[in-house]
Write an enzyme that holds these catalytic residues in place. Structure first.
Site, PDB file in Angstrom:
ATOM      1  N   HIS A 149       0.537  -8.097  -5.085  1.00  0.00           N
ATOM      2  CA  HIS A 149       1.725  -6.868  -4.842  1.00  0.00           C
ATOM      3  C   HIS A 149       2.710  -7.124  -5.912  1.00  0.00           C
ATOM      4  CE1 HIS A 149       3.902  -3.403  -3.452  1.00  0.00           C
ATOM      5  NE2 HIS A 149       3.316  -3.437  -2.218  1.00  0.00           N
ATOM      6  N   ASP A 195     -13.300   7.990  -5.851  1.00  0.00           N
ATOM      7  CA  ASP A 195     -14.951   8.353  -5.850  1.00  0.00           C
ATOM      8  C   ASP A 195     -15.679   7.455  -6.825  1.00  0.00           C
ATOM      9  OD1 ASP A 195     -17.607   9.499  -5.842  1.00  0.00           O
ATOM     10  OD2 ASP A 195     -16.376  11.644  -5.980  1.00  0.00           O
TER      11      ASP A 195
END
Length: 447
Positions: free
Chosen positions: A167, A384
Protein backbone atom coordinates in the site's frame (compact mmCIF):
# COMPACT_ATOMS: atom_id res chain seq x y z
CA UNK A 1 -24.42 -15.16 -1.77
CA UNK A 2 -21.19 -17.15 -1.94
CA UNK A 3 -21.66 -20.91 -1.83
CA UNK A 4 -19.75 -23.21 0.53
CA UNK A 5 -16.94 -24.58 -1.58
CA UNK A 6 -16.61 -28.33 -2.17
CA UNK A 7 -13.35 -29.95 -1.01
CA UNK A 8 -10.56 -28.79 -3.31
CA UNK A 9 -6.81 -28.58 -3.71
CA UNK A 10 -4.75 -25.70 -5.07
CA UNK A 11 -1.49 -26.78 -6.68
CA UNK A 12 0.92 -23.86 -6.89
CA UNK A 13 3.92 -23.84 -9.17
CA UNK A 14 7.24 -22.36 -8.19
CA UNK A 15 7.02 -18.58 -7.65
CA UNK A 16 9.15 -16.57 -10.06
CA UNK A 17 10.24 -12.96 -10.26
CA UNK A 18 8.81 -11.12 -13.26
CA UNK A 19 11.06 -8.28 -14.38
CA UNK A 20 10.47 -5.47 -16.89
CA UNK A 21 10.64 -6.73 -20.46
CA UNK A 22 12.98 -3.89 -21.46
CA UNK A 23 15.78 -1.98 -19.70
CA UNK A 24 14.45 0.62 -17.23
CA UNK A 25 16.12 3.50 -15.34
CA UNK A 26 18.29 2.57 -12.38
CA UNK A 27 17.55 5.20 -9.75
CA UNK A 28 16.18 5.84 -6.30
CA UNK A 29 12.79 7.51 -5.98
CA UNK A 30 11.45 8.80 -2.65
CA UNK A 31 7.90 8.00 -1.65
CA UNK A 32 5.73 10.89 -0.50
CA UNK A 33 5.19 11.62 3.18
CA UNK A 34 1.60 10.43 2.66
CA UNK A 35 2.82 7.12 1.20
CA UNK A 36 5.13 6.00 3.96
CA UNK A 37 3.14 6.36 7.18
CA UNK A 38 2.97 3.32 9.44
CA UNK A 39 -0.66 2.73 8.45
CA UNK A 40 0.37 2.20 4.80
CA UNK A 41 3.02 -0.41 5.52
CA UNK A 42 1.03 -3.49 4.64
CA UNK A 43 -0.14 -5.40 1.56
CA UNK A 44 -3.67 -4.83 0.26
CA UNK A 45 -5.26 -7.89 -1.32
CA UNK A 46 -7.66 -8.12 -4.24
CA UNK A 47 -9.26 -10.93 -6.22
CA UNK A 48 -10.92 -11.19 -9.64
CA UNK A 49 -12.88 -14.31 -10.67
CA UNK A 50 -13.42 -15.08 -14.38
CA UNK A 51 -15.51 -17.63 -16.25
CA UNK A 52 -14.26 -19.56 -19.26
CA UNK A 53 -14.34 -17.74 -22.59
CA UNK A 54 -14.74 -20.01 -25.65
CA UNK A 55 -12.76 -17.57 -27.80
CA UNK A 56 -9.79 -18.09 -25.48
CA UNK A 57 -9.80 -21.87 -25.74
CA UNK A 58 -6.24 -23.22 -25.60
CA UNK A 59 -4.78 -20.02 -24.19
CA UNK A 60 -3.18 -20.08 -20.75
CA UNK A 61 -4.33 -17.04 -18.75
CA UNK A 62 -1.27 -17.31 -16.51
CA UNK A 63 1.09 -16.95 -19.48
CA UNK A 64 -0.95 -14.13 -21.03
CA UNK A 65 -0.92 -12.18 -17.76
CA UNK A 66 2.74 -13.00 -17.03
CA UNK A 67 3.84 -11.59 -20.39
CA UNK A 68 1.61 -8.49 -20.16
CA UNK A 69 2.81 -7.87 -16.60
CA UNK A 70 6.43 -7.89 -17.75
CA UNK A 71 5.62 -5.30 -20.41
CA UNK A 72 3.56 -3.14 -18.01
CA UNK A 73 6.52 -2.98 -15.64
CA UNK A 74 8.48 -0.98 -18.21
CA UNK A 75 6.51 2.29 -17.76
CA UNK A 76 5.68 1.33 -14.16
CA UNK A 77 9.27 0.36 -13.36
CA UNK A 78 9.22 1.61 -9.70
CA UNK A 79 6.79 -1.25 -8.93
CA UNK A 80 9.58 -3.68 -9.82
CA UNK A 81 11.86 -2.07 -7.22
CA UNK A 82 12.38 -2.51 -3.48
CA UNK A 83 11.69 -0.26 -0.51
CA UNK A 84 14.52 0.98 1.65
CA UNK A 85 14.27 3.00 4.85
CA UNK A 86 16.44 6.08 5.33
CA UNK A 87 16.91 8.45 8.24
CA UNK A 88 13.65 9.46 9.91
CA UNK A 89 11.99 6.24 8.68
CA UNK A 90 11.76 7.82 5.23
CA UNK A 91 10.96 5.22 2.56
CA UNK A 92 12.53 5.31 -0.88
CA UNK A 93 12.22 2.89 -3.79
CA UNK A 94 15.46 1.52 -5.21
CA UNK A 95 14.54 0.96 -8.85
CA UNK A 96 16.85 -1.68 -10.27
CA UNK A 97 14.34 -3.94 -12.01
CA UNK A 98 14.34 -6.53 -9.24
CA UNK A 99 10.86 -7.73 -10.24
CA UNK A 100 7.47 -8.65 -8.78
CA UNK A 101 6.54 -12.11 -7.51
CA UNK A 102 4.33 -14.28 -9.72
CA UNK A 103 3.00 -17.80 -9.43
CA UNK A 104 0.61 -19.88 -11.50
CA UNK A 105 -1.62 -22.49 -9.90
CA UNK A 106 -4.42 -24.94 -10.63
CA UNK A 107 -7.54 -25.65 -8.53
CA UNK A 108 -10.14 -28.44 -8.64
CA UNK A 109 -12.96 -25.90 -8.82
CA UNK A 110 -15.19 -24.19 -11.37
CA UNK A 111 -16.31 -20.58 -11.39
CA UNK A 112 -19.84 -21.78 -10.61
CA UNK A 113 -18.62 -23.38 -7.38
CA UNK A 114 -18.29 -19.89 -5.88
CA UNK A 115 -21.98 -19.14 -6.35
CA UNK A 116 -23.09 -15.53 -6.49
CA UNK A 117 -20.17 -14.05 -4.56
CA UNK A 118 -20.47 -10.25 -4.63
CA UNK A 119 -18.74 -8.87 -1.56
CA UNK A 120 -15.67 -9.61 0.53
CA UNK A 121 -14.40 -11.77 2.04
CA UNK A 122 -13.88 -13.98 -1.01
CA UNK A 123 -14.33 -17.68 -0.12
CA UNK A 124 -11.05 -19.32 0.97
CA UNK A 125 -9.15 -16.25 -0.27
CA UNK A 126 -5.94 -17.46 1.39
CA UNK A 127 -5.66 -20.15 -1.29
CA UNK A 128 -5.80 -17.68 -4.17
CA UNK A 129 -3.37 -14.97 -3.07
CA UNK A 130 0.38 -15.40 -2.71
CA UNK A 131 1.61 -14.51 0.75
CA UNK A 132 5.14 -13.41 1.59
CA UNK A 133 7.18 -14.27 4.66
CA UNK A 134 5.99 -12.95 8.01
CA UNK A 135 8.18 -12.13 10.99
CA UNK A 136 6.52 -12.49 14.41
CA UNK A 137 3.14 -12.34 12.69
CA UNK A 138 3.97 -9.11 10.82
CA UNK A 139 4.56 -8.96 7.08
CA UNK A 140 7.46 -6.57 6.42
CA UNK A 141 7.52 -4.34 3.36
CA UNK A 142 11.21 -3.35 3.39
CA UNK A 143 13.33 -5.12 0.75
CA UNK A 144 10.38 -7.26 -0.43
CA UNK A 145 8.63 -7.40 -3.80
CA UNK A 146 6.03 -4.65 -3.99
CA UNK A 147 3.51 -6.83 -5.80
CA UNK A 148 2.55 -10.49 -5.51
CA UNK A 149 0.33 -12.08 -8.18
CA UNK A 150 -1.23 -15.53 -8.33
CA UNK A 151 -3.18 -16.76 -11.36
CA UNK A 152 -5.18 -19.88 -10.49
CA UNK A 153 -6.57 -21.84 -13.44
CA UNK A 154 -9.97 -23.48 -12.80
CA UNK A 155 -11.06 -26.78 -14.30
CA UNK A 156 -13.92 -25.07 -16.16
CA UNK A 157 -11.49 -22.94 -18.17
CA UNK A 158 -11.97 -19.85 -16.00
CA UNK A 159 -9.40 -18.50 -13.58
CA UNK A 160 -8.79 -16.38 -10.50
CA UNK A 161 -6.43 -13.40 -10.51
CA UNK A 162 -5.23 -12.65 -6.99
CA UNK A 163 -2.94 -9.73 -6.22
CA UNK A 164 -1.32 -8.17 -3.19
CA UNK A 165 0.07 -4.64 -3.53
CA UNK A 166 2.28 -2.88 -1.03
CA UNK A 167 0.00 0.00 0.00
CA UNK A 168 2.99 2.34 0.32
CA UNK A 169 3.34 2.58 -3.45
CA UNK A 170 -0.28 2.54 -4.68
CA UNK A 171 -3.75 3.25 -3.38
CA UNK A 172 -6.86 1.51 -4.75
CA UNK A 173 -7.27 3.78 -7.83
CA UNK A 174 -3.52 3.58 -8.48
CA UNK A 175 -3.55 -0.19 -8.29
CA UNK A 176 -6.54 -0.30 -10.64
CA UNK A 177 -4.69 1.94 -13.09
CA UNK A 178 -1.80 -0.53 -13.18
CA UNK A 179 -4.08 -3.57 -13.51
CA UNK A 180 -5.87 -1.94 -16.44
CA UNK A 181 -2.48 -1.31 -18.06
CA UNK A 182 -1.81 -5.07 -17.83
CA UNK A 183 -5.27 -5.70 -19.34
CA UNK A 184 -4.62 -3.39 -22.28
CA UNK A 185 -1.31 -5.07 -23.05
CA UNK A 186 -2.88 -8.52 -22.62
CA UNK A 187 -5.56 -7.69 -25.18
CA UNK A 188 -3.27 -6.43 -27.93
CA UNK A 189 -2.48 -2.80 -27.20
CA UNK A 190 1.12 -1.74 -27.74
CA UNK A 191 1.20 0.55 -24.70
CA UNK A 192 -1.06 1.58 -21.80
CA UNK A 193 -3.61 4.28 -22.60
CA UNK A 194 -2.64 6.18 -19.43
CA UNK A 195 1.00 7.20 -19.03
CA UNK A 196 1.99 6.76 -15.38
CA UNK A 197 3.21 9.78 -13.40
CA UNK A 198 5.27 9.58 -10.20
CA UNK A 199 4.32 13.02 -8.84
CA UNK A 200 5.08 12.17 -5.19
CA UNK A 201 6.58 15.62 -4.57
CA UNK A 202 3.00 16.95 -4.30
CA UNK A 203 2.61 15.28 -0.93
CA UNK A 204 6.00 15.94 0.64
CA UNK A 205 6.22 17.71 4.00
CA UNK A 206 6.71 21.45 3.91
CA UNK A 207 9.95 23.14 4.99
CA UNK A 208 9.70 23.67 7.86
CA UNK A 209 6.89 21.19 8.61
CA UNK A 210 3.95 22.67 10.50
CA UNK A 211 0.65 21.23 11.66
CA UNK A 212 -2.43 23.11 10.51
CA UNK A 213 -5.04 20.77 12.03
CA UNK A 214 -5.43 18.71 15.24
CA UNK A 215 -5.41 15.38 13.30
CA UNK A 216 -7.55 13.35 15.65
CA UNK A 217 -6.88 10.34 13.44
CA UNK A 218 -3.43 10.11 15.05
CA UNK A 219 -4.48 10.97 18.64
CA UNK A 220 -5.88 8.53 21.19
CA UNK A 221 -9.51 9.28 22.07
CA UNK A 222 -10.56 10.58 25.45
CA UNK A 223 -11.78 8.00 27.94
CA UNK A 224 -8.81 5.67 28.26
CA UNK A 225 -7.64 2.58 26.35
CA UNK A 226 -10.72 0.37 26.89
CA UNK A 227 -12.10 -1.14 23.68
CA UNK A 228 -13.67 -4.58 23.31
CA UNK A 229 -12.78 -4.64 19.63
CA UNK A 230 -9.08 -4.68 20.50
CA UNK A 231 -9.28 -7.38 23.15
CA UNK A 232 -11.87 -9.92 21.93
CA UNK A 233 -10.35 -13.13 20.57
CA UNK A 234 -10.99 -13.80 16.85
CA UNK A 235 -12.81 -17.03 17.79
CA UNK A 236 -15.33 -14.97 19.75
CA UNK A 237 -16.14 -12.70 16.82
CA UNK A 238 -19.17 -13.00 14.53
CA UNK A 239 -19.04 -11.94 10.90
CA UNK A 240 -22.25 -10.94 9.11
CA UNK A 241 -22.70 -9.05 5.81
CA UNK A 242 -25.30 -6.26 6.00
CA UNK A 243 -27.09 -5.16 2.86
CA UNK A 244 -28.37 -1.61 2.45
CA UNK A 245 -30.70 -1.64 -0.54
CA UNK A 246 -33.40 0.78 -1.72
CA UNK A 247 -35.68 0.08 1.26
CA UNK A 248 -32.94 0.55 3.85
CA UNK A 249 -31.62 3.71 2.21
CA UNK A 250 -35.16 5.12 2.05
CA UNK A 251 -35.58 4.46 5.77
CA UNK A 252 -32.32 6.24 6.55
CA UNK A 253 -33.23 9.23 4.37
CA UNK A 254 -36.49 9.61 6.29
CA UNK A 255 -34.44 10.05 9.46
CA UNK A 256 -32.10 12.67 8.00
CA UNK A 257 -32.85 16.30 8.88
CA UNK A 258 -35.24 17.99 6.41
CA UNK A 259 -33.32 19.57 3.55
CA UNK A 260 -30.02 17.80 4.31
CA UNK A 261 -28.50 16.29 1.17
CA UNK A 262 -26.78 13.02 2.02
CA UNK A 263 -24.88 10.54 -0.09
CA UNK A 264 -25.46 6.81 0.26
CA UNK A 265 -22.03 6.51 1.89
CA UNK A 266 -22.84 9.16 4.50
CA UNK A 267 -26.15 7.52 5.39
CA UNK A 268 -24.71 4.01 5.73
CA UNK A 269 -21.59 5.16 7.59
CA UNK A 270 -23.60 7.19 10.11
CA UNK A 271 -26.03 4.30 10.64
CA UNK A 272 -23.30 1.71 11.23
CA UNK A 273 -21.21 3.99 13.46
CA UNK A 274 -24.17 4.80 15.71
CA UNK A 275 -25.43 1.19 15.78
CA UNK A 276 -22.00 -0.24 16.40
CA UNK A 277 -21.36 2.15 19.28
CA UNK A 278 -24.64 1.15 20.95
CA UNK A 279 -23.97 -2.56 20.43
CA UNK A 280 -20.48 -2.45 21.94
CA UNK A 281 -21.75 -0.90 25.15
CA UNK A 282 -19.23 1.90 25.60
CA UNK A 283 -19.79 4.11 28.63
CA UNK A 284 -21.46 7.48 27.89
CA UNK A 285 -18.31 9.52 28.54
CA UNK A 286 -16.00 7.45 26.31
CA UNK A 287 -15.06 9.10 23.02
CA UNK A 288 -15.90 7.10 19.89
CA UNK A 289 -14.82 7.79 16.34
CA UNK A 290 -15.61 7.10 12.73
CA UNK A 291 -12.57 7.35 10.48
CA UNK A 292 -12.87 7.16 6.72
CA UNK A 293 -10.85 7.73 3.60
CA UNK A 294 -11.36 10.96 1.65
CA UNK A 295 -9.96 10.69 -1.88
CA UNK A 296 -8.09 13.66 -3.34
CA UNK A 297 -8.60 12.61 -6.96
CA UNK A 298 -10.82 14.66 -9.23
CA UNK A 299 -10.75 17.78 -7.05
CA UNK A 300 -9.89 21.18 -8.51
CA UNK A 301 -7.98 22.31 -5.41
CA UNK A 302 -5.66 19.26 -5.61
CA UNK A 303 -4.19 19.26 -9.15
CA UNK A 304 -2.80 15.73 -9.32
CA UNK A 305 -0.83 14.94 -12.48
CA UNK A 306 -2.61 12.74 -15.02
CA UNK A 307 -1.58 9.13 -14.43
CA UNK A 308 -0.66 9.55 -10.75
CA UNK A 309 -0.80 6.15 -9.04
CA UNK A 310 0.44 6.87 -5.51
CA UNK A 311 -1.58 7.38 -2.34
CA UNK A 312 -3.81 10.43 -2.72
CA UNK A 313 -6.10 10.37 0.28
CA UNK A 314 -6.32 11.18 3.96
CA UNK A 315 -8.21 9.74 6.89
CA UNK A 316 -10.77 12.13 8.30
CA UNK A 317 -12.45 11.67 11.68
CA UNK A 318 -15.90 12.25 13.11
CA UNK A 319 -15.82 12.13 16.92
CA UNK A 320 -18.32 12.28 19.80
CA UNK A 321 -18.84 10.70 23.18
CA UNK A 322 -20.77 7.43 23.12
CA UNK A 323 -23.53 9.13 25.08
CA UNK A 324 -23.84 11.98 22.59
CA UNK A 325 -23.84 9.65 19.60
CA UNK A 326 -26.33 7.07 20.83
CA UNK A 327 -28.47 9.68 22.63
CA UNK A 328 -28.85 11.79 19.50
CA UNK A 329 -30.81 10.97 16.38
CA UNK A 330 -29.32 9.89 13.06
CA UNK A 331 -29.12 13.53 11.99
CA UNK A 332 -26.55 14.19 14.73
CA UNK A 333 -24.27 11.46 13.38
CA UNK A 334 -24.82 12.65 9.80
CA UNK A 335 -23.77 16.20 10.67
CA UNK A 336 -20.50 14.89 12.13
CA UNK A 337 -19.83 12.67 9.11
CA UNK A 338 -20.49 15.45 6.61
CA UNK A 339 -18.30 17.91 8.51
CA UNK A 340 -15.42 15.43 8.63
CA UNK A 341 -15.81 14.63 4.94
CA UNK A 342 -15.53 18.28 3.93
CA UNK A 343 -12.46 18.89 6.11
CA UNK A 344 -9.93 17.28 3.76
CA UNK A 345 -8.28 19.89 1.53
CA UNK A 346 -4.84 20.07 -0.07
CA UNK A 347 -3.65 22.00 2.99
CA UNK A 348 -5.00 19.20 5.17
CA UNK A 349 -3.03 16.62 3.17
CA UNK A 350 0.14 18.68 3.50
CA UNK A 351 -0.47 18.91 7.23
CA UNK A 352 -0.67 15.10 7.36
CA UNK A 353 2.65 14.94 5.50
CA UNK A 354 4.14 17.37 8.03
CA UNK A 355 2.85 15.26 10.91
CA UNK A 356 4.56 12.18 9.48
CA UNK A 357 7.91 13.95 9.55
CA UNK A 358 7.41 15.61 12.94
CA UNK A 359 6.05 12.55 14.77
CA UNK A 360 7.94 9.63 13.27
CA UNK A 361 5.28 8.39 10.80
CA UNK A 362 2.83 7.08 13.42
CA UNK A 363 0.00 4.59 13.02
CA UNK A 364 -3.49 6.06 13.14
CA UNK A 365 -5.40 5.62 16.40
CA UNK A 366 -7.44 2.43 16.71
CA UNK A 367 -9.10 2.61 20.13
CA UNK A 368 -12.92 2.92 19.84
CA UNK A 369 -12.45 3.82 16.18
CA UNK A 370 -14.36 2.38 13.24
CA UNK A 371 -12.40 2.74 9.99
CA UNK A 372 -14.20 2.48 6.66
CA UNK A 373 -13.19 2.58 3.01
CA UNK A 374 -15.77 2.91 0.25
CA UNK A 375 -14.76 0.85 -2.80
CA UNK A 376 -18.23 0.91 -4.35
CA UNK A 377 -17.10 2.92 -7.36
CA UNK A 378 -13.59 1.49 -7.84
CA UNK A 379 -14.58 -0.47 -10.95
CA UNK A 380 -12.98 -3.75 -9.90
CA UNK A 381 -15.23 -5.84 -12.14
CA UNK A 382 -14.11 -3.92 -15.22
CA UNK A 383 -10.63 -5.47 -15.09
CA UNK A 384 -10.67 -7.56 -18.28
CA UNK A 385 -7.62 -9.56 -19.37
CA UNK A 386 -9.45 -10.72 -22.50
CA UNK A 387 -11.75 -13.25 -20.86
CA UNK A 388 -14.53 -10.73 -20.22
CA UNK A 389 -15.76 -8.87 -17.17
CA UNK A 390 -15.04 -10.42 -13.79
CA UNK A 391 -17.75 -12.41 -12.03
CA UNK A 392 -16.33 -11.05 -8.79
CA UNK A 393 -13.87 -8.19 -8.49
CA UNK A 394 -12.87 -6.55 -5.24
CA UNK A 395 -11.03 -6.88 -1.95
CA UNK A 396 -10.06 -10.40 -0.90
CA UNK A 397 -10.82 -9.73 2.77
CA UNK A 398 -13.62 -7.99 4.64
CA UNK A 399 -11.14 -5.50 6.06
CA UNK A 400 -7.41 -5.03 6.10
CA UNK A 401 -4.67 -3.28 7.95
CA UNK A 402 -3.52 -3.76 11.55
CA UNK A 403 -6.87 -5.08 12.87
CA UNK A 404 -9.40 -6.36 10.29
CA UNK A 405 -12.22 -6.26 12.88
CA UNK A 406 -11.80 -2.50 13.15
CA UNK A 407 -11.83 -1.85 9.39
CA UNK A 408 -14.52 -2.37 6.76
CA UNK A 409 -15.02 -2.06 3.03
CA UNK A 410 -18.26 -0.71 1.58
CA UNK A 411 -18.98 -2.54 -1.71
CA UNK A 412 -21.74 -2.51 -4.32
CA UNK A 413 -23.75 -5.72 -4.66
CA UNK A 414 -27.17 -7.12 -5.52
CA UNK A 415 -29.51 -8.97 -3.21
CA UNK A 416 -31.64 -12.01 -4.05
CA UNK A 417 -34.29 -9.75 -5.62
CA UNK A 418 -31.78 -8.23 -8.03
CA UNK A 419 -31.80 -4.91 -6.17
CA UNK A 420 -28.49 -3.07 -6.06
CA UNK A 421 -27.18 -1.70 -2.79
CA UNK A 422 -24.24 -1.31 -0.45
CA UNK A 423 -22.96 -4.35 1.41
CA UNK A 424 -20.82 -4.07 4.54
CA UNK A 425 -19.20 -7.17 6.14
CA UNK A 426 -19.52 -6.43 9.85
CA UNK A 427 -17.28 -8.12 12.42
CA UNK A 428 -18.26 -7.80 16.11
CA UNK A 429 -18.07 -9.80 19.36
CA UNK A 430 -20.80 -12.46 19.18
CA UNK A 431 -22.78 -11.05 22.07
CA UNK A 432 -22.88 -7.62 20.39
CA UNK A 433 -24.06 -8.74 16.95
CA UNK A 434 -27.75 -9.20 17.85
CA UNK A 435 -27.87 -5.76 19.46
CA UNK A 436 -26.22 -4.29 16.36
CA UNK A 437 -28.79 -5.95 14.08
CA UNK A 438 -31.65 -4.52 16.12
CA UNK A 439 -30.13 -1.04 16.04
CA UNK A 440 -29.71 -1.16 12.25
CA UNK A 441 -33.26 -2.44 11.78
CA UNK A 442 -34.57 0.39 13.90
CA UNK A 443 -32.78 3.02 11.81
CA UNK A 444 -33.58 1.55 8.40
CA UNK A 445 -37.25 0.63 8.83
CA UNK A 446 -39.39 2.94 6.72
CA UNK A 447 -41.58 5.32 8.70
Amino acid sequence: MASPLPPFTVRRGEPVLVTPSEPTPHETKPLSDIDDGEGMRFYSSGIHLYRANPSKSGQDPAKVIHDALSRALVPYYPLAGRLREEQGRKLVVDCFGQGVMFVSADADLTADDFGDVQSPPFPCFEEFILESTTIAGVEPVIDRPLLYIQVTRLKCGGFIFGQRFCHCVVDAPGGMQFEKAICELATGETSPSVTPAWGREMFMARDPPRLSYPHLEYRDPAGGPHDRMLTTAPSDMARVPFFFGPREIAGLRQRAPPGMRCSRFELVAACIWRSRTAALGYTPEEEVRLSFIVNARGRADIPLPQGFYGNAFAYSVAAATAGELTGGDLGYALELVKKAKSAVTYDYLLSVADLMVLEGRPLFALTRTYIVSDVSHAGFKSVDFGWGEAVYGGPAKGGEGPLPGVTNYFSRAKNGKGEEGTVVPICLPRDAMEKFQLEVQGLTAEL
